[in-house]
Enzyme design. Structure first.
Site, PDB file in Angstrom:
ATOM      1  N   GLY A 384      42.116  76.817  36.383  1.00  0.00           N
ATOM      2  CA  GLY A 384      41.704  77.781  35.372  1.00  0.00           C
ATOM      3  C   GLY A 384      42.525  79.050  35.485  1.00  0.00           C
ATOM      4  O   GLY A 384      43.280  79.221  36.440  1.00  0.00           O
ATOM      5  N   PRO A 385      42.379  79.916  34.502  1.00  0.00           N
ATOM      6  CA  PRO A 385      43.142  81.163  34.529  1.00  0.00           C
ATOM      7  C   PRO A 385      42.709  82.062  35.692  1.00  0.00           C
ATOM      8  O   PRO A 385      41.678  81.809  36.304  1.00  0.00           O
ATOM      9  CB  PRO A 385      42.799  81.824  33.191  1.00  0.00           C
ATOM     10  CG  PRO A 385      41.736  81.018  32.559  1.00  0.00           C
ATOM     11  CD  PRO A 385      41.527  79.778  33.321  1.00  0.00           C
ATOM     12  N   PRO A 386      43.491  83.094  36.001  1.00  0.00           N
ATOM     13  CA  PRO A 386      43.153  83.960  37.124  1.00  0.00           C
ATOM     14  C   PRO A 386      41.860  84.728  36.870  1.00  0.00           C
ATOM     15  O   PRO A 386      41.529  85.026  35.725  1.00  0.00           O
ATOM     16  CB  PRO A 386      44.325  84.936  37.205  1.00  0.00           C
ATOM     17  CG  PRO A 386      45.367  84.422  36.299  1.00  0.00           C
ATOM     18  CD  PRO A 386      44.729  83.499  35.336  1.00  0.00           C
ATOM     19  N   GLY A 387      41.152  85.024  37.945  1.00  0.00           N
ATOM     20  CA  GLY A 387      39.992  85.899  37.861  1.00  0.00           C
ATOM     21  C   GLY A 387      38.743  85.247  37.310  1.00  0.00           C
ATOM     22  O   GLY A 387      37.822  85.919  36.883  1.00  0.00           O
ATOM     23  N   VAL A 388      38.673  83.915  37.312  1.00  0.00           N
ATOM     24  CA  VAL A 388      37.481  83.262  36.785  1.00  0.00           C
ATOM     25  C   VAL A 388      36.561  82.795  37.905  1.00  0.00           C
ATOM     26  O   VAL A 388      35.601  82.078  37.666  1.00  0.00           O
ATOM     27  CB  VAL A 388      37.830  82.071  35.881  1.00  0.00           C
ATOM     28  CG1 VAL A 388      38.460  82.563  34.604  1.00  0.00           C
ATOM     29  CG2 VAL A 388      38.725  81.085  36.592  1.00  0.00           C
ATOM     30  N   GLY A 389      36.875  83.163  39.141  1.00  0.00           N
ATOM     31  CA  GLY A 389      35.948  82.887  40.228  1.00  0.00           C
ATOM     32  C   GLY A 389      36.251  81.654  41.047  1.00  0.00           C
ATOM     33  O   GLY A 389      35.395  81.167  41.774  1.00  0.00           O
ATOM     34  N   LYS A 390      37.475  81.155  40.987  1.00  0.00           N
ATOM     35  CA  LYS A 390      37.818  79.963  41.759  1.00  0.00           C
ATOM     36  C   LYS A 390      37.725  80.253  43.255  1.00  0.00           C
ATOM     37  O   LYS A 390      37.063  79.527  43.999  1.00  0.00           O
ATOM     38  CB  LYS A 390      39.230  79.485  41.396  1.00  0.00           C
ATOM     39  CG  LYS A 390      39.391  79.120  39.934  1.00  0.00           C
ATOM     40  CD  LYS A 390      40.751  78.559  39.627  1.00  0.00           C
ATOM     41  CE  LYS A 390      41.896  79.538  39.806  1.00  0.00           C
ATOM     42  NZ  LYS A 390      41.866  80.686  38.891  1.00  0.00           N
ATOM     43  N   THR A 391      38.386  81.321  43.666  1.00  0.00           N
ATOM     44  CA  THR A 391      38.386  81.641  45.088  1.00  0.00           C
ATOM     45  C   THR A 391      36.991  82.006  45.562  1.00  0.00           C
ATOM     46  O   THR A 391      36.532  81.543  46.604  1.00  0.00           O
ATOM     47  CB  THR A 391      39.323  82.823  45.361  1.00  0.00           C
ATOM     48  OG1 THR A 391      40.550  82.569  44.702  1.00  0.00           O
ATOM     49  CG2 THR A 391      39.563  82.990  46.834  1.00  0.00           C
ATOM     50  N   SER A 707      52.345  72.553  19.604  1.00  0.00           N
ATOM     51  CA  SER A 707      51.051  72.874  19.000  1.00  0.00           C
ATOM     52  C   SER A 707      51.124  73.970  17.944  1.00  0.00           C
ATOM     53  O   SER A 707      50.141  74.238  17.253  1.00  0.00           O
ATOM     54  CB  SER A 707      50.039  73.237  20.085  1.00  0.00           C
ATOM     55  OG  SER A 707      50.379  74.470  20.646  1.00  0.00           O
ATOM     56  N   LYS A 750      42.120  78.177  23.982  1.00  0.00           N
ATOM     57  CA  LYS A 750      42.628  78.665  22.691  1.00  0.00           C
ATOM     58  C   LYS A 750      41.488  79.188  21.834  1.00  0.00           C
ATOM     59  O   LYS A 750      41.592  80.257  21.222  1.00  0.00           O
ATOM     60  CB  LYS A 750      43.367  77.544  21.960  1.00  0.00           C
ATOM     61  CG  LYS A 750      44.711  77.204  22.602  1.00  0.00           C
ATOM     62  CD  LYS A 750      45.351  76.033  21.897  1.00  0.00           C
ATOM     63  CE  LYS A 750      46.739  75.742  22.449  1.00  0.00           C
ATOM     64  NZ  LYS A 750      47.301  74.526  21.853  1.00  0.00           N
TER      65      LYS A 750
HETATM   66  P1  ADP Z   1      40.383  83.340  40.900  1.00  0.00           P
HETATM   67  O1  ADP Z   1      40.380  82.789  42.281  1.00  0.00           O
HETATM   68  O2  ADP Z   1      39.935  82.349  39.892  1.00  0.00           O
HETATM   69  O3  ADP Z   1      41.659  83.984  40.486  1.00  0.00           O
HETATM   70  P2  ADP Z   1      38.439  85.161  41.950  1.00  0.00           P
HETATM   71  O4  ADP Z   1      37.620  84.157  42.642  1.00  0.00           O
HETATM   72  O5  ADP Z   1      39.320  85.993  42.765  1.00  0.00           O
HETATM   73  O6  ADP Z   1      39.283  84.483  40.815  1.00  0.00           O
HETATM   74  O7  ADP Z   1      37.481  86.073  41.060  1.00  0.00           O
HETATM   75  C1  ADP Z   1      37.729  87.425  40.757  1.00  0.00           C
HETATM   76  C2  ADP Z   1      36.460  88.224  40.839  1.00  0.00           C
HETATM   77  O8  ADP Z   1      35.577  87.864  39.816  1.00  0.00           O
HETATM   78  C3  ADP Z   1      35.728  87.993  42.118  1.00  0.00           C
HETATM   79  O9  ADP Z   1      35.303  89.211  42.616  1.00  0.00           O
HETATM   80  C4  ADP Z   1      34.553  87.130  41.729  1.00  0.00           C
HETATM   81  O10 ADP Z   1      33.453  87.366  42.529  1.00  0.00           O
HETATM   82  C5  ADP Z   1      34.315  87.536  40.314  1.00  0.00           C
HETATM   83  N1  ADP Z   1      33.772  86.427  39.544  1.00  0.00           N
HETATM   84  C6  ADP Z   1      34.466  85.568  38.800  1.00  0.00           C
HETATM   85  N2  ADP Z   1      33.666  84.656  38.222  1.00  0.00           N
HETATM   86  C7  ADP Z   1      32.419  84.956  38.590  1.00  0.00           C
HETATM   87  C8  ADP Z   1      31.122  84.380  38.320  1.00  0.00           C
HETATM   88  N3  ADP Z   1      30.989  83.309  37.533  1.00  0.00           N
HETATM   89  N4  ADP Z   1      30.070  84.950  38.880  1.00  0.00           N
HETATM   90  C9  ADP Z   1      30.194  86.020  39.665  1.00  0.00           C
HETATM   91  N5  ADP Z   1      31.365  86.609  39.961  1.00  0.00           N
HETATM   92  C10 ADP Z   1      32.467  86.098  39.424  1.00  0.00           C
END
Ligand code: ADP
Length: 820
Positions: A384-391, A707, A750
């Site tokens: 998924g895109p960055p910042g969506v909570g993967k880590t 596309s 999209k």
């Molecule tokens: P990624 O690894 O996908 O790039 P991160 O895991 O670093 O993203 O997430 C960035 C920040 O957003 C983190 O502080 C995370 O806790 C928060 N975050 C993202 N998605 C969620 C969620 N569904 N619920 C709570 N916090 C989230």
């Protein structure tokens, strides 16, 4: 008999003494005919030269008589060398024809009954006649006079002999240095030759030969030859000596330093640190939990270590290696918490949404709790895109399982050695990232997150992806081989989670082994939710303003999301919230009045002017511009496609870093349009008279893929017919030559991007409708999503029904333009 030697202690005469006539010989002036008559002292194994002082031992009765009589008569004797030293009673034939007249010093009685005396040579003589043989030999001899001066040739010879002699003295320490000074001051060529001859350790035969050469120049000539040979030997000797000496010096120095160190250590009461160290290491190896094979290998290294001198360069290398072995978690598992309810609670506590990912984790925990011995760990891949909570979800999984969490980024790794390490033979070698991270984990079953697995490179430095394959393959990863360790390391208990922005760039064999879980971007409502539940409380706490009761109003949050961030995830949102919190913290710290309710106005005050403009939504209905939906690694984007028609000869120009596939797609669109010209009410002749230029703005960013096919077709048709494209319509889909619309990828991202940008209608290939299942309800309710099968459908929705009042004409080219 003794060889003459300058260093003879017993007869230590200074050089100047040697030049003088030591003994008076008044009765030995030659007769009128130039001959002398004298007693003979037979010499065995010995050569006496003129002016040379030498001790001799007298054994034979006849010799003693000869000497005694010479002394009483104050006469000299003639030293004559025997051809064969073993002959006891020599006769005339037994002698060499040339001898040396010598003066004899005082006779000394020796304890063993023999006698010795010092003699000094005077001059060469040639035996003319043996006068008698008994009781001692007497001869008549001719004195050989040598010239005092030297001709030029001889002078040159003298100089060269002197040079050679000087070099000899430098190399041969047994010759005193003053011998050179002495030789320098000799002006007679014959004497110079004799003096040098006696100084050198020449062989008996060589000396005899030189004695027999009566001509000084010839004698010097012979001497240079001998000196040259002697120098060769000396130089070789010197070279060997220097080499040996260097070796000896080095080991002596080391020995000396080591002894010193020992002394210092004893003084300090430290004993022999090194020995203690290796004993220590052995003890640690015995007590640490290690696989037998590993312990054995490490013990061997300790053995090697203990046999090395403490200062050897390998010592550090081996020590580091053993430390690595001791520090690695070979077999210490942390206990898993397999309570599903507890895990569910932890996951819910930490994250909003992400239903699919959470469910998969809970399933895994459930299976493990029912079948604890199950060896294989699933390998999850969060895409998924960055910042969506993967880590952060990975972290939370580790938390709920009670496992350690470690993370390593693979982004930009090109070299296999970065994963597998370098062999120990390299200077500064270390294990690769996998083993390094395992050490950090400190347990053999951590949750191991491999970030950016889609960003692995592979080139001539080896293939890091194939090393990763070994890491992730359950068949192989129980004996992962690291070049540095050279011991198999068990990774099979590790739970691997990989993350990626895009599936397409993950090498297929790797992707095969992983279970993909997609993380879609968030819509605004979700972002608001996440902000309220997690981001705001966290930022308030981090900035130390818990007590102030700060709260964000909904419109304020929406303003941050819409006007200050443009992202699929929430990283930027969290950053902006943090900035707001810091402003408040500062006001509080400075004792100013601070707000507790964050309003939209305050947002602008704190964060400055709006950063992101939803320009697309504000656009007017236009001719020749259509909105395409694009997928990027950071989520979805909306992108304008612009078309202009200008006078020309039917060319098609494409700009804006369009990739090959995209260009072909544009050509397909053109062909379709031409084939449908009549139905579209386009004058066929026009194609001959104009060029079509397609441009994708943000020309710096490369774009590719099929596309945008229907979007380009729409924009071109709009430009050719003069019909407006409705501004609130976005579209995506591949076009065929017949105008059919084919499905494309990245639909969710999209559509979310279209929603973010405020579009009202999205045109999608019909076959893509199935991808919408997981779309948040709000999105579906706020936007019209229209499935299409054919380009005709697209045009019906995208182009207004308005009449064309003024059909377009190709614009004139810039260079021909008069006024427009
Ligand atoms: P990624 O690894 O996908 O790039 P991160 O895991 O670093 O993203 O997430 C960035 C920040 O957003 C983190 O502080 C995370 O806790 C928060 N975050 C993202 N998605 C969620 C969620 N569904 N619920 C709570 N916090 C989230």
């Amino acid at each position: 008999m003794n060889q003459p030697n300058w260093n003879e202690d017993e007869f230590d005469l200074t050089l100047s003494q040697r030049t003088e006539e030591l003994y008076r010989v008044p009765n030995m002036e030659p007769k009128a005919d130039g001959f002398i008559e004298a007693a003979v002292l037979p010499l065995r194994d010995m050569v006496i030269f003129p002016r040379m002082v030498s001790p001799i031992f007298i054994g034979r009765e006849a010799s003693l008589m000869a000497l005694e009589e010479a002394q009483t008569k104050e006469q000299t004797v003639i030293g004559l060398t025997q051809r064969d030293p073993d002959v006891e009673d020599p006769t005339a034939e037994d002698f060499l024809p040339i001898g040396v007249e010598m003066a004899v010093g005082r006779l000394l009685d020796m304890p063993d009954g023999s006698h010795s005396a010092l003699v000094q040579g005077r001059r060469r003589v040639e035996i003319v006649e043996f006068l008698r043989l008994k009781p001692y030999i007497r001869v008549r001899a001719r004195i050989i006079h040598e010239p005092n001066a030297a001709d030029r040739q001889t002078q040159a010879l003298m100089r060269s002999v002197l040079n050679q002699f000087e070099r000899c003295i430098q190399l041969d320490r047994s010759i005193p240095e003053e011998a050179h000074v002495f030789a320098l001051n000799i002006s007679e060529p014959g004497w110079l030759a004799d003096m040098i001859t006696t100084s050198l350790g020449l062989t008996y035969e060589a000396k005899l030969r030189l004695l027999m050469i009566l001509e000084p120049k010839a004698r010097l000539g012979q001497l240079t030859n001998l000196l040259a040979a002697e120098l060769d030997v000396l130089e070789l000797e010197d070279e060997i000596h220097t080499r040996v000496q260097n070796e000896v010096d080095k080991s002596q120095r080391e020995y000396y330093l080591r002894e010193q160190m020992k002394q210092i250590q004893t003084e300090l009461g430290e004993g022999d640190i090194f020995t203690r160290d290796t004993v220590d290491l052995k003890k640690r190896l015995e007590t640490t939990v290690l696989p037998d094979e590993v312990r054995k290998a490490a013990m061997k290294e300790v053995e090697r270590l203990s046999q090395m001198p403490p200062m050897a360069p390998e010592v550090g290398i081996i020590r580091t290696y053993i430390d690595w072995i001791l520090d690695l978690p070979w077999n210490n598992l942390t206990a898993d918490n397999l309570d599903v309810k507890n895990a569910a609670k932890t996951l819910e506590r930490d994250h909003f949404g992400l239903k699919k990912a959470k469910e998969r984790i809970l399933e895994y925990i459930a299976v493990r709790s029912l079948k604890p011995k199950k060896e294989r760990q699933p390998i999850l891949c969060f895409v998924g895109p960055p910042g969506v909570g993967k880590t952060s979800l990975g972290r939370s999984i580790a938390d709920s399982l009670g496992r350690k969490f470690v993370r390593v980024s693979l982004g930009g790794v090109r070299d296999e050695a970065e994963i597998r390490g370098h062999r120990r033979t390299y200077i500064g070698a270390l294990p690769g990232r996998i083993i390094q991270t395992m050490k950090r984990a400190g347990a053999s079953n951590p949750l191991f997150m491999l970030d950016e697995i889609d960003k692995l490179y592979s080139d001539f430095r080896g293939d890091p992806a194939s090393a990763m394959l070994e890491v992730l393959d359950p068949e192989q990863n129980n004996s992962f081989s690291d070049h540095y360790l050279e011991l198999p390391f068990d990774l099979s208990k590790v739970m691997f989670v990989t993350t990626a922005n895009s599936l397409s760039s993950i090498p297929a064999p790797l992707l095969d082994r992983m279970e993909v879980i997609e993380f879609p971007g968030y819509i605004e409502e979700e972002k608001v939710e996440i902000a309220n539940r997690y981001l705001i409380p966290r930022q308030i706490e981090e900035n130390g303003i818990e007590e102030l009761g700060v709260a964000f109003e909904l419109p304020a949050l929406q303003r941050i999301i819409r006007e200050y961030t443009y992202e699929a995830g929430v990283r930027g949102l969290e950053r902006e919230i943090g900035r707001v919190c810091r402003k408040v913290a500062r006001m509080k710290a400075e004792g100013k009045k601070y707000p507790t309710a964050i309003t939209p106005d305050l947002v602008e005050k704190f964060l400055g002017p709006q950063q992101v403009f939803p320009s697309e939504a504000e656009r007017q209905n236009e001719v020749g511009v259509a909105t395409s939906l694009a997928w990027t690694e950071t989520g979805g984007e909306i992108m304008a496609v612009e078309v202009a028609i200008i006078e020309g000869k039917g060319g098609l120009q494409m700009t804006g870093q369009m990739g090959e596939v995209m260009q072909e797609s544009a050509q397909a669109a053109m062909t379709y349009i031409k084939s449908r010209a009549a139905a579209l009410k386009i004058d066929m002749d026009m194609f001959e008279r104009m060029d079509i230029h397609i441009h994708m703005p943000e020309g710096g960013i490369p774009k590719d893929g099929p596309s945008a096919g229907i979007t380009m077709a729409t924009a071109i048709i709009s430009a050719l017919t003069g019909r407006h494209v409705l501004k609130h319509v976005g579209m995506t889909g591949e076009i065929t030559l017949r105008g059919r619309v084919l499905p494309i990828g990245g639909v969710r991202e999209k559509v979310l991007a279209a929603h973010r940008a405020g579009l009202k209608t999205v045109i999608l290939p019909e076959k893509n409708m199935k991808d919408l299942v997981e779309l948040p309800k709000t999105v579906r309710s706020e936007m019209k999503i229209v499935p299409v099968q054919h380009m005709d459908d697209v045009l019906e929705i995208a182009l207004g029904k308005q009449k064309v009042i003024d059909p377009p004409k190709p614009r004139k080219r810039q260079d021909e333009q008069g006024e427009e």
